[in-house]
Design an enzyme around this catalytic site. Structure first.
Site, PDB file in Angstrom:
ATOM      1  N   TYR A 187      -2.666  -1.660   9.953  1.00 16.38           N
ATOM      2  CA  TYR A 187      -2.569  -1.946   8.511  1.00 16.38           C
ATOM      3  C   TYR A 187      -1.162  -1.615   8.008  1.00 16.38           C
ATOM      4  O   TYR A 187      -0.546  -2.411   7.275  1.00 16.38           O
ATOM      5  CB  TYR A 187      -3.623  -1.111   7.795  1.00 16.38           C
ATOM      6  CG  TYR A 187      -3.722  -1.298   6.300  1.00 16.38           C
ATOM      7  CD1 TYR A 187      -4.175  -2.492   5.741  1.00 16.38           C
ATOM      8  CD2 TYR A 187      -3.420  -0.241   5.431  1.00 16.38           C
ATOM      9  CE1 TYR A 187      -4.306  -2.637   4.363  1.00 16.38           C
ATOM     10  CE2 TYR A 187      -3.544  -0.377   4.055  1.00 16.38           C
ATOM     11  CZ  TYR A 187      -3.995  -1.576   3.522  1.00 16.38           C
ATOM     12  OH  TYR A 187      -4.123  -1.715   2.158  1.00 16.38           O
TER      13      TYR A 187
ATOM     14  N   SER B 297       0.852  -1.198   0.000  1.00 15.35           N
ATOM     15  CA  SER B 297       0.000   0.000   0.000  1.00 15.35           C
ATOM     16  C   SER B 297       0.881   1.239   0.000  1.00 15.35           C
ATOM     17  O   SER B 297       1.760   1.381   0.853  1.00 15.35           O
ATOM     18  CB  SER B 297      -0.904   0.013   1.228  1.00 15.35           C
ATOM     19  OG  SER B 297      -1.425   1.308   1.443  1.00 15.35           O
TER      20      SER B 297
HETATM   21  N1  LIG Z   1      -8.277  -0.375  -2.864  1.00  9.92           N
HETATM   22  C1  LIG Z   1      -7.280   0.382  -2.433  1.00  9.92           C
HETATM   23  O1  LIG Z   1      -7.361   1.629  -2.418  1.00  9.92           O
HETATM   24  C2  LIG Z   1      -5.988  -0.252  -1.985  1.00  9.92           C
HETATM   25  C3  LIG Z   1      -4.908   0.614  -1.740  1.00  9.92           C
HETATM   26  C4  LIG Z   1      -3.703   0.058  -1.346  1.00  9.92           C
HETATM   27  C5  LIG Z   1      -3.577  -1.305  -1.211  1.00  9.92           C
HETATM   28  N2  LIG Z   1      -4.631  -2.120  -1.444  1.00  9.92           N
HETATM   29  C6  LIG Z   1      -4.408  -3.562  -1.282  1.00  9.92           C
HETATM   30  O2  LIG Z   1      -4.786  -4.233  -2.460  1.00  9.92           O
HETATM   31  C7  LIG Z   1      -5.232  -5.561  -2.143  1.00  9.92           C
HETATM   32  C8  LIG Z   1      -6.617  -5.789  -2.758  1.00  9.92           C
HETATM   33  O3  LIG Z   1      -7.484  -4.795  -2.238  1.00  9.92           O
HETATM   34  P1  LIG Z   1      -8.903  -4.495  -2.909  1.00  9.92           P
HETATM   35  O4  LIG Z   1      -9.112  -3.043  -2.751  1.00  9.92           O
HETATM   36  O5  LIG Z   1      -9.013  -5.116  -4.237  1.00  9.92           O
HETATM   37  O6  LIG Z   1      -9.838  -5.264  -1.858  1.00  9.92           O
HETATM   38  P2  LIG Z   1     -11.365  -5.776  -1.970  1.00  9.92           P
HETATM   39  O7  LIG Z   1     -12.097  -4.977  -2.985  1.00  9.92           O
HETATM   40  O8  LIG Z   1     -11.835  -5.788  -0.567  1.00  9.92           O
HETATM   41  O9  LIG Z   1     -11.195  -7.277  -2.506  1.00  9.92           O
HETATM   42  C9  LIG Z   1     -10.503  -8.176  -1.692  1.00  9.92           C
HETATM   43  C10 LIG Z   1     -10.334  -9.504  -2.379  1.00  9.92           C
HETATM   44  O10 LIG Z   1      -9.550 -10.322  -1.511  1.00  9.92           O
HETATM   45  C11 LIG Z   1     -10.321 -11.426  -1.076  1.00  9.92           C
HETATM   46  N3  LIG Z   1     -10.073 -11.678   0.312  1.00  9.92           N
HETATM   47  C12 LIG Z   1     -10.288 -10.852   1.367  1.00  9.92           C
HETATM   48  N4  LIG Z   1      -9.939 -11.461   2.510  1.00  9.92           N
HETATM   49  C13 LIG Z   1      -9.510 -12.695   2.157  1.00  9.92           C
HETATM   50  C14 LIG Z   1      -9.036 -13.804   2.884  1.00  9.92           C
HETATM   51  N5  LIG Z   1      -8.953 -13.769   4.214  1.00  9.92           N
HETATM   52  N6  LIG Z   1      -8.686 -14.920   2.199  1.00  9.92           N
HETATM   53  C15 LIG Z   1      -8.782 -14.975   0.855  1.00  9.92           C
HETATM   54  N7  LIG Z   1      -9.240 -13.960   0.113  1.00  9.92           N
HETATM   55  C16 LIG Z   1      -9.584 -12.836   0.762  1.00  9.92           C
HETATM   56  C17 LIG Z   1     -11.768 -11.071  -1.339  1.00  9.92           C
HETATM   57  O11 LIG Z   1     -12.502 -12.282  -1.482  1.00  9.92           O
HETATM   58  P3  LIG Z   1     -14.120 -12.333  -1.278  1.00  9.92           P
HETATM   59  O12 LIG Z   1     -14.655 -11.724  -2.552  1.00  9.92           O
HETATM   60  O13 LIG Z   1     -14.451 -13.782  -1.160  1.00  9.92           O
HETATM   61  O14 LIG Z   1     -14.445 -11.530  -0.083  1.00  9.92           O
HETATM   62  C18 LIG Z   1     -11.635 -10.238  -2.608  1.00  9.92           C
HETATM   63  O15 LIG Z   1     -11.490 -11.073  -3.746  1.00  9.92           O
HETATM   64  C19 LIG Z   1      -5.204  -5.659  -0.613  1.00  9.92           C
HETATM   65  O16 LIG Z   1      -4.017  -6.292  -0.214  1.00  9.92           O
HETATM   66  C20 LIG Z   1      -5.216  -4.201  -0.161  1.00  9.92           C
HETATM   67  O17 LIG Z   1      -4.606  -4.041   1.088  1.00  9.92           O
HETATM   68  C21 LIG Z   1      -5.851  -1.631  -1.832  1.00  9.92           C
END
Ligand SMILES: NC(=O)c1ccc[n+]([C@@H]2O[C@H](COP(=O)([O-])OP(=O)(O)OC[C@H]3O[C@@H](n4cnc5c(N)ncnc54)[C@H](OP(=O)(O)O)[C@@H]3O)[C@@H](O)[C@H]2O)c1
Length: 247
Positions: A156, A142
């Site tokens: 986090y 992140s």
């Molecule tokens: N969005 C942002 O602004 C942002 C910024 C910086 C970093 N990130 C990082 O990018 C990554 C993806 O984030 P995102 O925004 O795409 O998140 P998201 O929209 O919440 O999607 C999360 C995905 O991960 C899966 N997941 C969550 N918990 C899990 C677990 N315990 N075991 C297996 N799968 C799990 C979910 O599966 P289900 O569909 O089954 O729930 C979903 O497919 C994360 O590591 C997050 O920290 C995101």
């Protein structure tokens, strides 16, 4: 050496929604067979599977909670058993644990460490037993948490910083085997975790040089580069995809 895209196999953790789903779709478009894990969203997983197959690739959804050590290792082994090999691991699954430090519960802290740190380590440990020369590991960190952590993101930020250390140490350890290990640092990216129309989005957008959230596909494009031929000499790097938010 040219990285061959045909017949390669990737495993993307957390691939049913958001950034992970975009990565799974992009790698399939690149000609790679893609296994991906999810925790609960079976409908979303089926939609990603259909898109992978529409690209003419084989997809494999695996229900595996990254907080469950046996499930994490099992997802790696199932990928190899069903798709025949493993060339790429994308450690994307992550959860946010927020709030002032006094308010973070033991359970929330424990889950964030289990998913964001232990799950990444165990998936990587299982994967390196199968990765050969040209193998690729891409971790998702992140940008804000690593570079300008705001009040309320201590747990986090701690977990994401751990992945930074893992990335750099493993880049040196696995370099002699021809395996690269890199860290992508997304900034504000429009997903269920951080919707571009949420109450907090205006404040986030005000820090972004380009003035807009990333789309998940923007992050996926960099994963594609790192696992492709263009990434053959990139390892141990941290690459921010944040529209200049931490410039
Ligand atoms: N969005 C942002 O602004 C942002 C910024 C910086 C970093 N990130 C990082 O990018 C990554 C993806 O984030 P995102 O925004 O795409 O998140 P998201 O929209 O919440 O999607 C999360 C995905 O991960 C899966 N997941 C969550 N918990 C899990 C677990 N315990 N075991 C297996 N799968 C799990 C979910 O599966 P289900 O569909 O089954 O729930 C979903 O497919 C994360 O590591 C997050 O920290 C995101």
């Amino acid at each position: 050496m040219t990285v061959q895209c045909g017949n390669r196999v990737a495993l993307v953790t957390g691939g049913s929604r958001g950034i992970g789903a975009a990565v799974a779709r992009r790698l399939a478009a690149d000609g790679i067979d893609v296994a991906f894990t999810y925790r609960t969203a079976g409908d979303s997983a089926q939609s990603v599977l259909a898109d992978i197959e529409a690209y003419g690739r084989t997809g494999l959804p695996v229900r595996a909670d990254s907080a469950d050590p046996a499930a994490v290792v099992g997802a790696v082994e199932q990928t190899v058993a069903e798709l025949g090999r493993l060339d790429i691991l994308v450690n994307n699954a992550g959860v946010f644990a927020g709030g002032p430090i006094e308010s973070v519960s033991f359970d929330d802290l424990d889950r964030a460490v289990a998913v964001n740190v232990r799950g990444v380590y165990l998936a990587t440990q299982a994967a390196v037993r199968h990765l050969g020369d040209g193998g690729r590991i891409v971790n998702i960190g992140s940008s804000f948490a690593s570079r300008v952590p705001a009040p309320g993101v201590s747990a986090y930020a701690m977990t994401k910083s751990a992945v930074n250390g893992l990335t750099r140490a493993l880049a040196r350890e696995l370099g002699p085997r021809g395996i690269t290990v890199n860290l992508i640092l997304p900034g504000s990216t429009d997903t269920d975790m951080n919707p571009a129309d949420s109450a907090g989005a205006y404040a986030q957008r005000s820090h972004i040089a380009l003035g807009r959230y990333a789309a998940p596909a923007d992050v996926a494009a960099t994963v594609s580069h790192l696992v492709g031929d263009g990434g053959r000499h990139i390892t141990g790097a941290s690459i921010a995809i944040d529209g200049g938010a931490t410039a």
